[in-house]
Each structure stands twice: as structure tokens, then as C-alpha cells.
Enzyme design. Structure first.
Site, PDB file in Angstrom:
ATOM      1  N   SER A 112       0.845  -1.041  -0.105  1.00 36.97           N
ATOM      2  CA  SER A 112      -0.132  -0.078  -0.065  1.00 36.97           C
ATOM      3  C   SER A 112       0.919   1.262   0.097  1.00 36.97           C
ATOM      4  O   SER A 112       2.054   0.931   0.620  1.00 36.97           O
ATOM      5  CB  SER A 112      -0.775  -0.106   1.248  1.00 36.97           C
ATOM      6  OG  SER A 112      -0.232   0.211   2.435  1.00 36.97           O
ATOM      7  N   LYS A 113       0.149   2.292  -0.416  1.00 36.54           N
ATOM      8  CA  LYS A 113       1.205   3.521  -0.663  1.00 36.54           C
ATOM      9  C   LYS A 113       1.645   3.966   0.650  1.00 36.54           C
ATOM     10  O   LYS A 113       2.672   4.659   0.924  1.00 36.54           O
ATOM     11  CB  LYS A 113       0.311   4.754  -1.285  1.00 36.54           C
ATOM     12  CG  LYS A 113       0.277   4.651  -2.722  1.00 36.54           C
ATOM     13  CD  LYS A 113      -0.469   5.687  -3.456  1.00 36.54           C
ATOM     14  CE  LYS A 113      -1.271   5.062  -4.537  1.00 36.54           C
ATOM     15  NZ  LYS A 113      -2.579   6.035  -4.844  1.00 36.54           N
TER      16      LYS A 113
END
Ligand code: GLU
Length: 500
Positions: free
Chosen positions: A259-260
Site C-alpha cells: 500500500s502507498k
């Protein structure tokens, strides 16, 4: 050998270039080059609220930086846009989608839906309460022309919904073998055009893949659940269905989804940390592919030769930063001197601007250092850590590091003083690594010290660090004057420690 194989990367400019997009672009590029096909880039910019030209630039620049080139699309070899199917930006292709939507409406494969947000919301809540998966209930699926006209007369706006046929949709995935999904799991008839006339992703992607004669859709596994919708649309529009291949997800080292927030996903961040393009490309290729041998170092040209979609794995690809750093080091070793200097300079300039070093080494000085630093750089940025002390005016030495573990404070002082004397005996002519070392070894021997302890005290006094390139090469790089000045400063400080 020219081939009809046409593949594409279709990034949405709603964020910076993601490693997953770079990997998918690379696999499409390699596949196309390997078989003599065509690789195009299409910008899926219909999410107007989130698309920006800055993200578009980051994506195109990042792919170019990696050396991934495309035959058609925006930014082909510096050309604004090139290719027989232009434009390659979806917001410039709205007519094409409008025409396709009109065709589906006419054939009753799609219909106008007048449901209000409130109605849809109530449906969703009822489904939740009944523990059912959310789906469109079909309220507008069978309206008569008169009923539609009545809603229009009330001023109600309509979206266009695509009729999902019952049954199973299946395909032979290049990576995942046979995949079959019952269309009852697709959430009911889905929207292809919003009330304001803007088309949605599932629709534009199919219209464009057909219009651009895409033969193979190779994309991330996160799209597996979209593919049945796309196949239904290809069928309804009367287009040939392309071959699909879904690449394994890129996972964190612990096997969780990237995930970012948790993971470093922007290619620009890897560039900023001093990863070289050769290593990133090499590493991205291994995110889901392997040559089936022990070989690990591949240039882009070698990958073009060797890459085969059949060798892409099904299981998730864990992102292993250590392996990336190892590969980066391997590639840094392979760069010629001029190239390496050119790539190191921006990192030194940044360190200079940030005040981490007080002067920028002239090119000649940097060139002389290459033999001792080249093999010690996991990234370009580590040059500052590795030898930045050569270019600082005031060295910050941690007194706790100065004293080797086996020595007490007085021995450290004596060691430094004796070393200073031995080193000062050299003039500029004998200021060479192989001249500096023997007298210091002799000194250690005469005093009953381990050479390693004496060298460590000298190393910390002159560099502030316990790990450096070989000590005597480092002193040569530092120069006689600065070496002696740093030893003197350390002796003064250590003297104060000894006197308490
Ligand atoms: N614009 C889509 C994305 O960025 C493209 C997906 C596809 O390759 O079909 O995920």
C-alpha cells in the site's frame, strides 16, 4: 519479424509512477520486443477530478528514465503523440465512446437507468441488512419507452447501464490458466456512462483495446475481477476478445499487500535514493518472472531476448529490497568511470546544498576515488555516507567510537600520538597506501598492540566512522595535511578525556 501482437500499458495519471505500473509496462514491453510486436501507451485520464498533468509527466518521464520505450502513444521518443490510432488520451476520444454507447443502447445491450442516489442507497442498505452482496436490483432494466419518456419528462437524468447476461464467463489466462466467473457475481448491470456523459473505466478500456487492435491484455492480478465485465463488453460490441494475462501481485516482504502508506511504491523515490535504471529494470523483471536458471544480472537488451510470458509465475512476488540493493551494487560496478561520475554528482550536489558536505570534490578527485568506492555502493546516495567525511571542514567524532574496544583511554591517546608521528614521517612523495601501512604495522607490533585496534583508532579519528573503504586508501584520498590535522584534533580531545 513483424507480428500482429499488440500490447499496451494504460496508466491513469491519478498518482505518480507506481512500481506495479512500471513492472506491468516492462512485461508488456519485453513481451512485445521478444516477439516483434507493438507496444503502445494510452493515458486513461477520464477520472478528471484526480488526473493531473504533473502525474502524467511523472509517469512518462519515469518510464523513459527506465529505458522503456513505446511505439505508439504520447511522448514517443519526444514526439507529443504518434501512432495510427491517435489520440492516445481517453479524454480526447469521447466521441468514440459515445458512438459505442449509442450502439449498445440501440441493440438494447445497455439501457438508460434513472435510479436516484437515494434509491440506490436504500437498495444497498437493504442488501447489507439481508447480508447480501451489493448489486444493482434492475429497477430500470425493463422500462417501456413510455416509462422512460415519463422519467425524462420529470427531468430525471440517466446513466447508461450495461446488461450483464446470465451464465459463466471464462478465459484461458496466459498466467493463471483457465479462469471462470459466474456473472451473478458481478454486481448486476453496471454503469458504463455517467449522467454527465463521461464514460467509465470498464467501458473505455474495452472500446480502446478494440479500437487499438490490442491482441493481448497483460496487467496486474488486481484486474482479474474486472476481466469478465470486459469480456462481456467485447462480446456485446461485436469485437474479438483479446488474450488476457494477469501478472502476480507485488507483495511486501511479509507477504501482505503493498500500500502507498506502508510501502515505498513510487518509482521516483527509488530514483531519489540512488537506484540505477539498469538495476530497477533488472529487479522489476524478477517481480513475477525468472529465466529458470541461476542467472540474476540481466540488461534490458538481454531481457528482451530472454523474456517469455510462459515463465511468469502465479504466486505473489515479494518485494525484496536487499536483493534490489545487491543488484544495484552489481550494476554500479558495471558502469564506466564517466557514467558513474555523472550519476554520483547529483547526489553530492544535493548533499552539498543540504550542508552534509562543505565542498564539492572536483571531478578528478572523484575519479581517483572510484577504485575504492565502486564496489561499496548499494545505492548512489550512499556515496555521501561512505566518503562524505573527505569533504567536510569540521569532522564530528563521537568520543565513544574513538577508543577501540580492547583499549583504555590512555592507550588510545598513546596509539594516536604514535600513529601521528609515524604518519607525519611521510612526505607528499611517499603519501601512498602501500607506503603508509608497513610503518604502522611495525609500530603496533613494537608496542604489542593489535594492528586492527590501532587502525580503528586512526580510522575513527580521521573519518568519524568505524567502517570506510580500506584505511590507507582513505588517508591518501584525505591528503596529508587534513589527515594530520584530524589526528591532532583527536589527540587533543582524547587528551582531555585522559586527564578527566
Ligand atoms: N487505467 C487502468 C489502470 O491504471 C488500466 C488497467 C488495464 O490495464 O486495463 O489500472
Amino acid at each position: 519479424m513483424p507480428s500482429d501482437i499488440r500490447v499496451r500499458i494504460a496508466p491513469s495519471p491519478t498518482g505518480p509512477l507506481h512500481i506495479g505500473t512500471a513492472r506491468t509496462a516492462l512485461f508488456n514491453y519485453l513481451f512485445a520486443r521478444h516477439v516483434g510486436g507493438t507496444f503502445l501507451l494510452r493515458l486513461e485520464d477520464t477520472d478528471v477530478a484526480r488526473s493531473t498533468t504533473a502525474f502524467e509527466k511523472d509517469i512518462l518521464d519515469g518510464l523513459h528514465w527506465l529505458g522503456i520505450t513505446w511505439d505508439e502513444g504520447p511522448g514517443v521518443a519526444g514526439v507529443e503523440e504518434a501512432g495510427p490510432y491517435a489520440p492516445y488520451r481517453q479524454m480526447q476520444r469521447l466521441d468514440t465512446y459515445a458512438e459505442a454507447a449509442a450502439r449498445l443502447l440501440l441493440a438494447d445491450r445497455a439501457y438508460p437507468c434513472y435510479c436516484t442516489p437515494e434509491e440506490l442507497d436504500a437498495d444497498r442498505r437493504a442488501q447489507e441488512a439481508a447480508k447480501e452482496a451489493p448489486r444493482y436490483v434492475g429497477r430500470c432494466a425493463a422500462l417501456t419507452p413510455a416509462q422512460r419518456a415519463a422519467r425524462e419528462a420529470q427531468g430525471r437524468r440517466s446513466v447508461t447501464r450495461f446488461r450483464v447476461r446470465p451464465g459463466v464467463v471464462g478465459w484461458n489466462d496466459l498466467v493463471r490458466d483457465r479462469v471462470e466467473i459466474d456473472t451473478s457475481n458481478l454486481g448486476g448491470d453496471f454503469v458504463i456512462v455517467r449522467a454527465d456523459g463521461t464514460p467509465l473505466y470498464h467501458f473505455t478500456v474495452v472500446v480502446d483495446d478494440a479500437a487499438m487492435a490490442i491482441s493481448h491484455v497483460i496487467r496486474g492480478e488486481d484486474h482479474v475481477s474486472n476481466t469478465p465485465k470486459h469480456i462481456l463488453l467485447f462480446e456485446a460490441l461485436g469485437y474479438a476478445v483479446p488474450v488476457f494475462g494477469h501478472l502476480p501481485l507485488i507483495l511486501n516482504p511479509d507477504g501482505t499487500k503493498m500500500s502507498k502508506r506502508k510501502s515505498q511504491t513510487a518509482v521516483a523515490d527509488y530514483i531519489a535514493q540512488g537506484f540505477v535504471r539498469e538495476a530497477l529494470v533488472n529487479y522489476f523483471a524478477f517481480l513475477g518472472w525468472s529465466p529458470g536458471t541461476e542467472e540474476e544480472v540481466f540488461s534490458l537488451a538481454e531481457l528482451e531476448q530472454r523474456f517469455e510470458l510462459e515463465k511468469v509465475q502465479k504466486g505473489g512476488a515479494r518485494f525484496d529490497r536487499e536483493r534490489l540493493e545487491w543488484l544495484n551494487g552489481q550494476w554500479i560496478r558495471r558502469l564506466d568511470d564517466d557514467d558513474l561520475i555523472g550519476r554520483l554528482l547529483p547526489f553530492l550536489e544535493a548533499a552539498h546544498v543540504a550542508g552534509q558536505i562543505d565542498r564539492l570534490p572536483p571531478e578528478g578527485e572523484l575519479r581517483a576515488l572510484l577504485p575504492i568506492v565502486r564496489e561499496r555502493l548499494p545505492t548512489l546516495a550512499t556515496i555521501v555516507d561512505l566518503v562524505g567525511y573527505l569533504w567536510v571542514d569540521e569532522l564530528d567524532v563521537d568520543p565513544a567510537l574513538l577508543r577501540p574496544r580492547r583499549w583504555d583511554a590512555a592507550t588510545t591517546l598513546a596509539g594516536l600520538a604514535a600513529a601521528r608521528e609515524a604518519i607525519a614521517a611521510h612526505d607528499a612523495v611517499t603519501w601512498e597506501a602501500d607506503e603508509l601501512e608497513p610503518p604502522l604495522r611495525a609500530l603496533a607490533e613494537a608496542r604489542g598492540w593489535r594492528a586492527g585496534d590501532l587502525f580503528m583508532a586512526i580510522r575513527v579519528a580521521t573519518t568519524g566512522r568505524t567502517a570506510t573503504p580500506p584505511l590507507f586508501d582513505t588517508l591518501v584520498a584525505l591528503g596529508r595535511e587534513r589527515t594530520l590535522a584530524r589526528l591532532d584534533a583527536a589527540i587533543v580531545r582524547q587528551g582531555a578525556v585522559v586527564r578527566g
